[in-house]
Design a protein around this motif. Sequence first.
Motif, PDB file in Angstrom:
ATOM      1  N   ARG A 186       1.081  -1.236  -0.037  1.00 50.73           N
ATOM      2  CA  ARG A 186      -0.077  -0.205  -0.103  1.00 50.73           C
ATOM      3  C   ARG A 186       0.889   1.370  -0.073  1.00 50.73           C
ATOM      4  O   ARG A 186       0.725   2.280   0.747  1.00 50.73           O
ATOM      5  CB  ARG A 186      -0.893   0.079   0.969  1.00 50.73           C
ATOM      6  CG  ARG A 186      -2.025  -0.998   1.010  1.00 50.73           C
ATOM      7  CD  ARG A 186      -3.191  -1.085   2.036  1.00 50.73           C
ATOM      8  NE  ARG A 186      -3.845  -2.166   2.095  1.00 50.73           N
ATOM      9  CZ  ARG A 186      -4.784  -2.535   3.119  1.00 50.73           C
ATOM     10  NH1 ARG A 186      -5.095  -1.502   3.916  1.00 50.73           N
ATOM     11  NH2 ARG A 186      -5.629  -3.390   2.879  1.00 50.73           N
ATOM     12  N   GLY A 187       1.817   1.216  -0.960  1.00 48.51           N
ATOM     13  CA  GLY A 187       2.793   2.352  -0.912  1.00 48.51           C
ATOM     14  C   GLY A 187       3.982   2.639   0.073  1.00 48.51           C
ATOM     15  O   GLY A 187       4.562   3.483  -0.041  1.00 48.51           O
ATOM     16  N   GLU A 188       3.975   1.753   1.080  1.00 48.22           N
ATOM     17  CA  GLU A 188       5.032   1.769   2.100  1.00 48.22           C
ATOM     18  C   GLU A 188       5.752   0.586   1.672  1.00 48.22           C
ATOM     19  O   GLU A 188       5.874  -0.407   1.429  1.00 48.22           O
ATOM     20  CB  GLU A 188       4.294   1.416   3.585  1.00 48.22           C
ATOM     21  CG  GLU A 188       3.216   2.293   3.962  1.00 48.22           C
ATOM     22  CD  GLU A 188       4.071   3.466   4.491  1.00 48.22           C
ATOM     23  OE1 GLU A 188       5.036   3.237   4.925  1.00 48.22           O
ATOM     24  OE2 GLU A 188       3.335   4.460   4.302  1.00 48.22           O
TER      25      GLU A 188
END
Length: 234
Positions: A186-188
């Motif tokens: 999730r973009g992390e």
Amino acid sequence: MKIDVLTLFPEFFSSPLNESLLKKAIDKDLLSVNRINIREFSQNKYHKVDDYPYGGGQGMVMAVEPIVLAYESIPKEKNSKTIFLSPQGQLLTQAKAKDLAAYDQLILLCGHYEGVDERAINLIVDEEISIGDYILTGGELPALVLIDAISRHIDGVVGSKTSVEEDSLSDGLLKYPQYTMPRSFRGEEVPEILLSGHHKNIENWRRELSLRRTQNKRPDLWASYNNKLKKEGK
């Protein structure tokens, strides 16, 4: 290590002692936890273990006689220590847990109600320990916290000795951030340095993050850490 717990509620310990590392330690005979029901040592037919406080006041006080008789029923090892879990005690730390793990036997007294007759503390207790500046309904939860913290320092309980040595607070600092699969979620993203394979750079990065995290999140620990360094002349 042998741990004897003086308590009014021995069944409180049943589930925690049958789970995770504590269960494994007990199954491997690295740790034994014997629960002594103080109520069984009451000298009246109703098994009463408390009474109203002398001088008046709210609540009930645990009586001295059943506590001391319960204590006297325990076979003592030569290298043993009796601890009362109390808000009056020294705050439990990682260093204290490690020190206590060196004993062959610990006897833990769990208080209840408004407190324990002071004579019981004077007669049997070597040290008082607190797990924090807040009030619980009894000493059973603090006793479990103490048992769990100590057990990690008993050889063979935790699979990797290095894991214990690198725990948060082992050197007075919080532990560095940790990551596992997947690499992206999730973009992390996992920091690139951890994927580099350069162990010295990773070690330096972790040390820097440990210092920064302690300074930002636990200024009290940071102050203690710096005071320790000053005393050591570093």
